[in-house]
Write a protein that holds these residues in place. Structure first.
Motif, short mmCIF file in Angstrom:
data_model
loop_
_atom_site.label_atom_id
_atom_site.label_comp_id
_atom_site.label_asym_id
_atom_site.label_seq_id
_atom_site.Cartn_x
_atom_site.Cartn_y
_atom_site.Cartn_z
N HIS A 1 29.53 6.96 -14.76
CA HIS A 1 30.95 6.75 -15.12
C HIS A 1 31.16 6.94 -16.61
O HIS A 1 30.29 6.59 -17.41
CB HIS A 1 31.39 5.32 -14.76
N CYS B 1 27.05 2.09 -7.54
CA CYS B 1 27.20 3.28 -6.69
C CYS B 1 26.14 4.34 -7.00
O CYS B 1 26.06 5.35 -6.30
CB CYS B 1 28.60 3.87 -6.84
N CYS C 1 33.83 -0.22 -8.67
CA CYS C 1 33.01 -0.13 -9.88
C CYS C 1 33.60 0.84 -10.90
O CYS C 1 33.11 0.94 -12.02
CB CYS C 1 31.58 0.26 -9.52
N CYS D 1 25.74 3.85 -13.05
CA CYS D 1 26.28 2.68 -12.38
C CYS D 1 25.26 2.13 -11.38
O CYS D 1 24.77 2.86 -10.51
CB CYS D 1 27.57 3.08 -11.68
ZN LIG Z 1 29.91 3.09 -9.75
#
Ligand SMILES: [Zn+2]
Length: 194
Positions: A125, A121, A150, A118
């Protein structure tokens, strides 16, 4: 305590419904909606489905097979859409059901697509393809309830999702999870007709 379940499925996935009925220790209503209800009054339709089909169930199990997006131009079927709407409908004398989606073996490779990194962040994920190509909106919206983040944690979701194999290993664990969502804070954020 076992929670009474209603099973929403496409005709071609009938064998899985039968297996749940015959082989697993699940308390279920053995009915499904085959005839459309003749009315233009949406609230009336929802109430009738609840009374005639869902009756005293508290969890709806949605079997996710290859036709569960109900997006074929050649088959005008919207029974699972109706069944999920009625399951999510919160009206007089009834409370909405918990929703448990079960990814059938044919769909595992179309839905679980690994992980990505991601950019927001910096974490990783899981990619779970629950969208208009795999399921009806009534499920996808309430699985990915908009949250301005997110990613989604289990607390950000109303719908519970698992695979057929995991479900068969411990059906009541997943049914309980879906049941508990009914009183979870996220339950105020569901939509009946997204
Ligand atoms: Zn994220």
């Amino acid at each position: 305590m076992a929670h009474k379940c209603f099973i929403s499925f496409k005709t071609q996935d009938h064998a899985y419904k039968k297996y749940i009925h015959d082989e697993l220790d699940v308390d279920m209503i053995d009915k499904s909606l085959h005839e459309p209800i003749d009315s233009d009054d949406e609230d009336y339709i929802m109430r009738k489905i609840r009374e005639n089909y869902l009756s005293d169930s508290t969890v709806t199990i949605f079997l996710i097979g290859t036709k569960s997006a109900e997006n074929s131009f050649f088959e005008n079927q919207s029974f699972i859409k109706r069944e999920l709407q009625a399951s999510l409908y919160h009206g007089v004398n009834n409370t909405k059901n918990g929703i448990l989606g079960i990814v059938l073996p044919d769909m595992v490779n179309s839905i679980y697509l690994g992980t990505n990194n991601c950019l927001t962040c910096g974490g990783s994920h899981s990619i779970v393809k629950i969208d208009d190509n795999t399921v009806i909106k009534e499920f996808s919206y309430n699985y990915y309830i908009p949250n301005n983040k997110c990613a989604w944690s289990e607390d950000d979701r109303y719908c519970v999702l698992t695979t057929w194999d995991n479900f068969c290993n411990n059906p009541n664990y997943f049914i309980d999870q879906a049941f508990d969502k009914r009183t979870h804070a996220i339950s105020v954020s569901t939509k009946v007709r997204p």
